[in-house]
Design a protein around this motif. Sequence first.
Motif, PDB file in Angstrom:
ATOM      1  N   THR A   1       1.898  -1.851  -9.029  1.00  0.00           N
ATOM      2  CA  THR A   1       2.080  -0.447  -8.632  1.00  0.00           C
ATOM      3  C   THR A   1       1.115  -0.116  -7.595  1.00  0.00           C
ATOM      4  O   THR A   1       0.752   1.171  -7.172  1.00  0.00           O
ATOM      5  CB  THR A   1       2.218   0.577  -9.795  1.00  0.00           C
ATOM      6  OG1 THR A   1       0.697   0.432 -10.389  1.00  0.00           O
ATOM      7  CG2 THR A   1       3.113   0.265 -10.894  1.00  0.00           C
ATOM      8  N   TYR A   2       0.405  -0.820  -7.136  1.00  0.00           N
ATOM      9  CA  TYR A   2      -0.692  -0.604  -6.044  1.00  0.00           C
ATOM     10  C   TYR A   2      -0.067  -0.130  -4.558  1.00  0.00           C
ATOM     11  O   TYR A   2       0.843  -0.967  -4.344  1.00  0.00           O
ATOM     12  CB  TYR A   2      -1.716  -1.889  -6.012  1.00  0.00           C
ATOM     13  CG  TYR A   2      -2.628  -1.615  -4.800  1.00  0.00           C
ATOM     14  CD1 TYR A   2      -3.910  -1.098  -5.302  1.00  0.00           C
ATOM     15  CD2 TYR A   2      -2.599  -2.026  -3.720  1.00  0.00           C
ATOM     16  CE1 TYR A   2      -4.985  -0.916  -4.467  1.00  0.00           C
ATOM     17  CE2 TYR A   2      -3.609  -1.879  -2.717  1.00  0.00           C
ATOM     18  CZ  TYR A   2      -4.647  -1.263  -3.151  1.00  0.00           C
ATOM     19  OH  TYR A   2      -5.877  -1.077  -2.045  1.00  0.00           O
ATOM     20  N   HIS A   3      -0.871   0.921  -4.129  1.00  0.00           N
ATOM     21  CA  HIS A   3      -0.689   1.247  -2.969  1.00  0.00           C
ATOM     22  C   HIS A   3      -1.879   1.335  -2.200  1.00  0.00           C
ATOM     23  O   HIS A   3      -2.842   1.859  -2.729  1.00  0.00           O
ATOM     24  CB  HIS A   3       0.298   2.500  -2.679  1.00  0.00           C
ATOM     25  CG  HIS A   3       1.797   2.323  -3.137  1.00  0.00           C
ATOM     26  ND1 HIS A   3       2.226   2.338  -4.421  1.00  0.00           N
ATOM     27  CD2 HIS A   3       2.785   2.292  -2.271  1.00  0.00           C
ATOM     28  CE1 HIS A   3       3.326   2.063  -4.395  1.00  0.00           C
ATOM     29  NE2 HIS A   3       3.704   2.145  -3.262  1.00  0.00           N
ATOM     30  N   SER A   4      -1.931   1.079  -0.904  1.00  0.00           N
ATOM     31  CA  SER A   4      -3.094   1.303  -0.004  1.00  0.00           C
ATOM     32  C   SER A   4      -3.405   2.784   0.039  1.00  0.00           C
ATOM     33  O   SER A   4      -2.563   3.501  -0.046  1.00  0.00           O
ATOM     34  CB  SER A   4      -3.117   0.317   1.318  1.00  0.00           C
ATOM     35  OG  SER A   4      -2.006   1.250   2.198  1.00  0.00           O
ATOM     36  N   ALA A   5      -4.754   2.923   0.784  1.00  0.00           N
ATOM     37  CA  ALA A   5      -5.111   4.481   1.349  1.00  0.00           C
ATOM     38  C   ALA A   5      -4.017   4.846   1.930  1.00  0.00           C
ATOM     39  O   ALA A   5      -3.768   6.135   2.159  1.00  0.00           O
ATOM     40  CB  ALA A   5      -6.167   4.544   1.807  1.00  0.00           C
TER      41      ALA A   5
ATOM     42  N   GLY B   1      -0.705   4.268   1.962  1.00  0.00           N
ATOM     43  CA  GLY B   1       0.583   4.326   1.207  1.00  0.00           C
ATOM     44  C   GLY B   1       1.400   2.989   1.227  1.00  0.00           C
ATOM     45  O   GLY B   1       2.511   3.071   0.997  1.00  0.00           O
ATOM     46  N   VAL B   2       0.777   1.866   1.859  1.00  0.00           N
ATOM     47  CA  VAL B   2       1.316   0.611   1.993  1.00  0.00           C
ATOM     48  C   VAL B   2       1.416   0.073   0.677  1.00  0.00           C
ATOM     49  O   VAL B   2       0.335  -0.062   0.040  1.00  0.00           O
ATOM     50  CB  VAL B   2       0.907  -0.223   2.951  1.00  0.00           C
ATOM     51  CG1 VAL B   2       1.548  -1.469   3.074  1.00  0.00           C
ATOM     52  CG2 VAL B   2       0.861   0.324   4.406  1.00  0.00           C
ATOM     53  N   ALA B   3       2.481  -0.536   0.045  1.00  0.00           N
ATOM     54  CA  ALA B   3       2.721  -1.244  -1.089  1.00  0.00           C
ATOM     55  C   ALA B   3       2.227  -2.611  -0.800  1.00  0.00           C
ATOM     56  O   ALA B   3       2.691  -3.304  -0.102  1.00  0.00           O
ATOM     57  CB  ALA B   3       4.193  -1.292  -1.677  1.00  0.00           C
ATOM     58  N   LEU B   4       1.244  -3.048  -1.776  1.00  0.00           N
ATOM     59  CA  LEU B   4       0.536  -4.426  -1.604  1.00  0.00           C
ATOM     60  C   LEU B   4       0.785  -5.304  -3.139  1.00  0.00           C
ATOM     61  O   LEU B   4       0.656  -4.214  -4.247  1.00  0.00           O
ATOM     62  CB  LEU B   4      -0.906  -4.516  -1.049  1.00  0.00           C
ATOM     63  CG  LEU B   4      -1.084  -3.873   0.184  1.00  0.00           C
ATOM     64  CD1 LEU B   4      -2.475  -3.677   0.491  1.00  0.00           C
ATOM     65  CD2 LEU B   4      -0.472  -4.613   1.135  1.00  0.00           C
TER      66      LEU B   4
END
Length: 383
Positions: free
Chosen positions: A191-195, A197-200
């Motif tokens: 469920t991780y998203h970068s600062a 808002g990009v899903a990684l």
Amino acid sequence: MTVPLSILDLAPISAGSTAQQALRNTVELARRAEQWGYHRYWLAEHHFVAVASSSSMTLLALVAAATERIRVGTAAVQLGHHTSAAIVEAFGTVDALYPGRLDLGIGRSGHRRAQFGSEPEPKKGVRPVVDTATRRTVVRDGVVVPPPFEFRRIADRSRYLASLGALHQRGARPLEFTEQVDEVRALLEGTYHSAEGVALHAVPGEGAQVDLWVFGSSAGESAELAGRLGLPFAAAYHVSPGSALDAVEAYRAAFEPSTRLARPYVVVSADVVVAQDDATARHLASTYGHWVHGIRTGAGAGDYLDPDTAAPLTAEQSRLVDDRLATQFVGSAATVVSKLEALQRVTGADELLVTSVAYRHADRLESHRLLADAWGLRAAQAA
């Protein structure tokens, strides 16, 4: 019912030996621990001192490869020294080959706020075992709880600060502990998203069959966070005997059921030396104070000294480490089992974690073997 017993290993380096030999010793002890019925084999992370477990995530892979069933973990990954992605990818890589056996223990060490053991004030309603005004040692059912060590007594902090500088990218600021724990969980869960808002997605890592643990030594942020997230918690009595019981109480006070745990699960650690009789064990443990003294002066853990040749600590040196000497469990198997049973009763621990350091590897192996037999680990394993 006897609780499970597990091992914490620092891969200590004895005087005159090498890091290479210490690592071989760790792999051998892990294999024996599995045979003797220990539940887990956890590896500490320490840097720029005379222990060979500095790269605990690498060593975890070697131990997993050398064993078949025993759970293998870190105790604990110092989050401030690693990015969340690096941690999850490392564990995901090992889990891909040895699935369902890994414990990802994480701790606050390495974060600026954690320098020299500083912790936020304990949560309201958690009363310290040791009165902060009198600072008198408390004994509960035979378990010694000394006043918490005052880190201002470490006069030379230059080595510690230099190690922080070497372990961090220049100009980089470690995340707050809670924020980084959230990152690790999100990467594992997908469920991780970068600062931005990009899903990684961590590959490998996402969906790994890794159990997340939080380690702590006082009634501060770590204990409260573990409870609030419904994660299992490990309290470091072997390092911080003056505040570990407070940490357990704070964890239980903060606990909220989760998909992982319906009720709190606590592991409590202890430093032990077991031999055929009390006198032999006391002799083998007689240089433990020298080892802790090096840590307490700021020099860091040095080579573990030979008890046959080392001069005793002076009275002044002993005063700096008396809390750790009073809370090390030393003696025959019967003596140490009695002390561990008391620690389990007082803390209500669901599991105990023992670490044993001796100058001779054969003595360390024997310490763990004698304890395993006296605890009934092989009989429980057979059942």
